[in-house]
Motif scaffolding. Structure first.
Motif, PDB file in Angstrom:
ATOM      1  N   SER A   1       1.604 -11.348 -11.014  1.00 52.24           N
ATOM      2  CA  SER A   1       2.508 -10.259 -10.637  1.00 52.24           C
ATOM      3  C   SER A   1       1.736  -9.056 -10.084  1.00 52.24           C
ATOM      4  O   SER A   1       2.221  -8.373  -9.181  1.00 52.24           O
ATOM      5  CB  SER A   1       3.366  -9.837 -11.821  1.00 52.24           C
ATOM      6  N   LYS A   2       0.531  -8.805 -10.579  1.00 50.76           N
ATOM      7  CA  LYS A   2      -0.265  -7.691 -10.065  1.00 50.76           C
ATOM      8  C   LYS A   2      -0.681  -7.938  -8.623  1.00 50.76           C
ATOM      9  O   LYS A   2      -0.595  -7.038  -7.773  1.00 50.76           O
ATOM     10  CB  LYS A   2      -1.507  -7.478 -10.922  1.00 50.76           C
ATOM     11  N   VAL A   3      -1.127  -9.153  -8.326  1.00 52.29           N
ATOM     12  CA  VAL A   3      -1.532  -9.485  -6.957  1.00 52.29           C
ATOM     13  C   VAL A   3      -0.319  -9.458  -6.034  1.00 52.29           C
ATOM     14  O   VAL A   3      -0.395  -8.952  -4.905  1.00 52.29           O
ATOM     15  CB  VAL A   3      -2.234 -10.859  -6.918  1.00 52.29           C
ATOM     16  N   SER A   4       0.811  -9.978  -6.491  1.00 51.81           N
ATOM     17  CA  SER A   4       2.034  -9.958  -5.686  1.00 51.81           C
ATOM     18  C   SER A   4       2.448  -8.530  -5.367  1.00 51.81           C
ATOM     19  O   SER A   4       2.866  -8.228  -4.236  1.00 51.81           O
ATOM     20  CB  SER A   4       3.167 -10.670  -6.409  1.00 51.81           C
ATOM     21  N   PHE A   5       2.331  -7.634  -6.334  1.00 53.70           N
ATOM     22  CA  PHE A   5       2.666  -6.233  -6.104  1.00 53.70           C
ATOM     23  C   PHE A   5       1.722  -5.618  -5.065  1.00 53.70           C
ATOM     24  O   PHE A   5       2.165  -4.898  -4.165  1.00 53.70           O
ATOM     25  CB  PHE A   5       2.613  -5.442  -7.409  1.00 53.70           C
ATOM     26  N   CYS A   6       0.438  -5.900  -5.166  1.00 48.78           N
ATOM     27  CA  CYS A   6      -0.529  -5.376  -4.193  1.00 48.78           C
ATOM     28  C   CYS A   6      -0.238  -5.905  -2.791  1.00 48.78           C
ATOM     29  O   CYS A   6      -0.324  -5.155  -1.806  1.00 48.78           O
ATOM     30  CB  CYS A   6      -1.950  -5.733  -4.600  1.00 48.78           C
ATOM     31  N   LEU A   7       0.122  -7.172  -2.683  1.00 49.39           N
ATOM     32  CA  LEU A   7       0.491  -7.736  -1.381  1.00 49.39           C
ATOM     33  C   LEU A   7       1.723  -7.046  -0.819  1.00 49.39           C
ATOM     34  O   LEU A   7       1.807  -6.772   0.384  1.00 49.39           O
ATOM     35  CB  LEU A   7       0.731  -9.241  -1.503  1.00 49.39           C
ATOM     36  N   TRP A   8       2.685  -6.758  -1.697  1.00 46.31           N
ATOM     37  CA  TRP A   8       3.896  -6.072  -1.254  1.00 46.31           C
ATOM     38  C   TRP A   8       3.563  -4.680  -0.714  1.00 46.31           C
ATOM     39  O   TRP A   8       4.060  -4.274   0.337  1.00 46.31           O
ATOM     40  CB  TRP A   8       4.886  -5.978  -2.418  1.00 46.31           C
ATOM     41  N   VAL A   9       2.700  -3.951  -1.427  1.00 49.20           N
ATOM     42  CA  VAL A   9       2.308  -2.607  -0.989  1.00 49.20           C
ATOM     43  C   VAL A   9       1.597  -2.677   0.358  1.00 49.20           C
ATOM     44  O   VAL A   9       1.879  -1.878   1.262  1.00 49.20           O
ATOM     45  CB  VAL A   9       1.420  -1.920  -2.054  1.00 49.20           C
ATOM     46  N   LEU A  10       0.702  -3.633   0.526  1.00 51.77           N
ATOM     47  CA  LEU A  10      -0.008  -3.772   1.796  1.00 51.77           C
ATOM     48  C   LEU A  10       0.958  -4.083   2.939  1.00 51.77           C
ATOM     49  O   LEU A  10       0.822  -3.535   4.043  1.00 51.77           O
ATOM     50  CB  LEU A  10      -1.071  -4.864   1.692  1.00 51.77           C
ATOM     51  N   CYS A  11       1.927  -4.942   2.686  1.00 54.77           N
ATOM     52  CA  CYS A  11       2.914  -5.270   3.728  1.00 54.77           C
ATOM     53  C   CYS A  11       3.762  -4.063   4.088  1.00 54.77           C
ATOM     54  O   CYS A  11       4.048  -3.820   5.269  1.00 54.77           O
ATOM     55  CB  CYS A  11       3.798  -6.418   3.271  1.00 54.77           C
ATOM     56  N   GLU A  12       4.162  -3.289   3.103  1.00 57.89           N
ATOM     57  CA  GLU A  12       4.949  -2.087   3.378  1.00 57.89           C
ATOM     58  C   GLU A  12       4.154  -1.096   4.220  1.00 57.89           C
ATOM     59  O   GLU A  12       4.679  -0.485   5.148  1.00 57.89           O
ATOM     60  CB  GLU A  12       5.401  -1.427   2.074  1.00 57.89           C
ATOM     61  N   ARG A  13       2.890  -0.922   3.912  1.00 58.25           N
ATOM     62  CA  ARG A  13       2.028  -0.020   4.701  1.00 58.25           C
ATOM     63  C   ARG A  13       1.885  -0.527   6.129  1.00 58.25           C
ATOM     64  O   ARG A  13       1.884   0.254   7.074  1.00 58.25           O
ATOM     65  CB  ARG A  13       0.653   0.114   4.050  1.00 58.25           C
ATOM     66  N   MET A  14       1.772  -1.844   6.299  1.00 56.78           N
ATOM     67  CA  MET A  14       1.667  -2.409   7.632  1.00 56.78           C
ATOM     68  C   MET A  14       2.935  -2.131   8.436  1.00 56.78           C
ATOM     69  O   MET A  14       2.871  -1.729   9.595  1.00 56.78           O
ATOM     70  CB  MET A  14       1.425  -3.913   7.555  1.00 56.78           C
ATOM     71  N   PHE A  15       4.100  -2.318   7.803  1.00 55.13           N
ATOM     72  CA  PHE A  15       5.355  -2.054   8.497  1.00 55.13           C
ATOM     73  C   PHE A  15       5.480  -0.580   8.875  1.00 55.13           C
ATOM     74  O   PHE A  15       5.958  -0.244   9.957  1.00 55.13           O
ATOM     75  CB  PHE A  15       6.549  -2.484   7.644  1.00 55.13           C
ATOM     76  N   GLU A  16       5.062   0.309   7.975  1.00 54.09           N
ATOM     77  CA  GLU A  16       5.106   1.742   8.273  1.00 54.09           C
ATOM     78  C   GLU A  16       4.206   2.087   9.455  1.00 54.09           C
ATOM     79  O   GLU A  16       4.595   2.852  10.339  1.00 54.09           O
ATOM     80  CB  GLU A  16       4.674   2.550   7.056  1.00 54.09           C
ATOM     81  N   SER A  17       3.016   1.528   9.487  1.00 53.54           N
ATOM     82  CA  SER A  17       2.094   1.848  10.580  1.00 53.54           C
ATOM     83  C   SER A  17       2.609   1.298  11.905  1.00 53.54           C
ATOM     84  O   SER A  17       2.438   1.924  12.948  1.00 53.54           O
ATOM     85  CB  SER A  17       0.691   1.316  10.283  1.00 53.54           C
ATOM     86  N   GLN A  18       3.258   0.132  11.886  1.00 50.99           N
ATOM     87  CA  GLN A  18       3.826  -0.405  13.119  1.00 50.99           C
ATOM     88  C   GLN A  18       4.969   0.472  13.607  1.00 50.99           C
ATOM     89  O   GLN A  18       5.098   0.718  14.806  1.00 50.99           O
ATOM     90  CB  GLN A  18       4.326  -1.831  12.905  1.00 50.99           C
ATOM     91  N   SER A  19       5.801   0.946  12.694  1.00 50.79           N
ATOM     92  CA  SER A  19       6.909   1.809  13.082  1.00 50.79           C
ATOM     93  C   SER A  19       6.400   3.123  13.661  1.00 50.79           C
ATOM     94  O   SER A  19       6.919   3.617  14.664  1.00 50.79           O
ATOM     95  CB  SER A  19       7.806   2.097  11.883  1.00 50.79           C
ATOM     96  N   GLU A  20       5.362   3.679  13.042  1.00 51.20           N
ATOM     97  CA  GLU A  20       4.792   4.924  13.545  1.00 51.20           C
ATOM     98  C   GLU A  20       4.207   4.744  14.946  1.00 51.20           C
ATOM     99  O   GLU A  20       4.372   5.603  15.807  1.00 51.20           O
ATOM    100  CB  GLU A  20       3.714   5.435  12.592  1.00 51.20           C
TER     101      GLU A  20
END
Length: 56
Positions: free
Chosen positions: A30-49
């Protein structure tokens, strides 16, 4: 690169019947899954920006 990732996700879905999020949740802790989720969210934010900056 995005097309390659989508192709791999389709193959995963056909082979296992799970989407990428379900497969990661089953395979990783669950810790690794959470970290992957955070990384994906940051990637989506940077693409939107970057899309917003190109439009303006």
């Amino acid at each position: 690169m995005a097309i390659l990732l989508q192709l791999l996700c389709v193959r995963l879905g056909v082979a296992t019947g799970q989407d990428l999020a379900q497969a990661c949740g089953n395979y990783f802790s669950s810790k690794v899954s959470f970290c992957l989720w955070v990384l994906c969210e940051r990637m989506f934010e940077s693409q939107s920006e970057s899309k917003i900056m190109r439009v303006v």
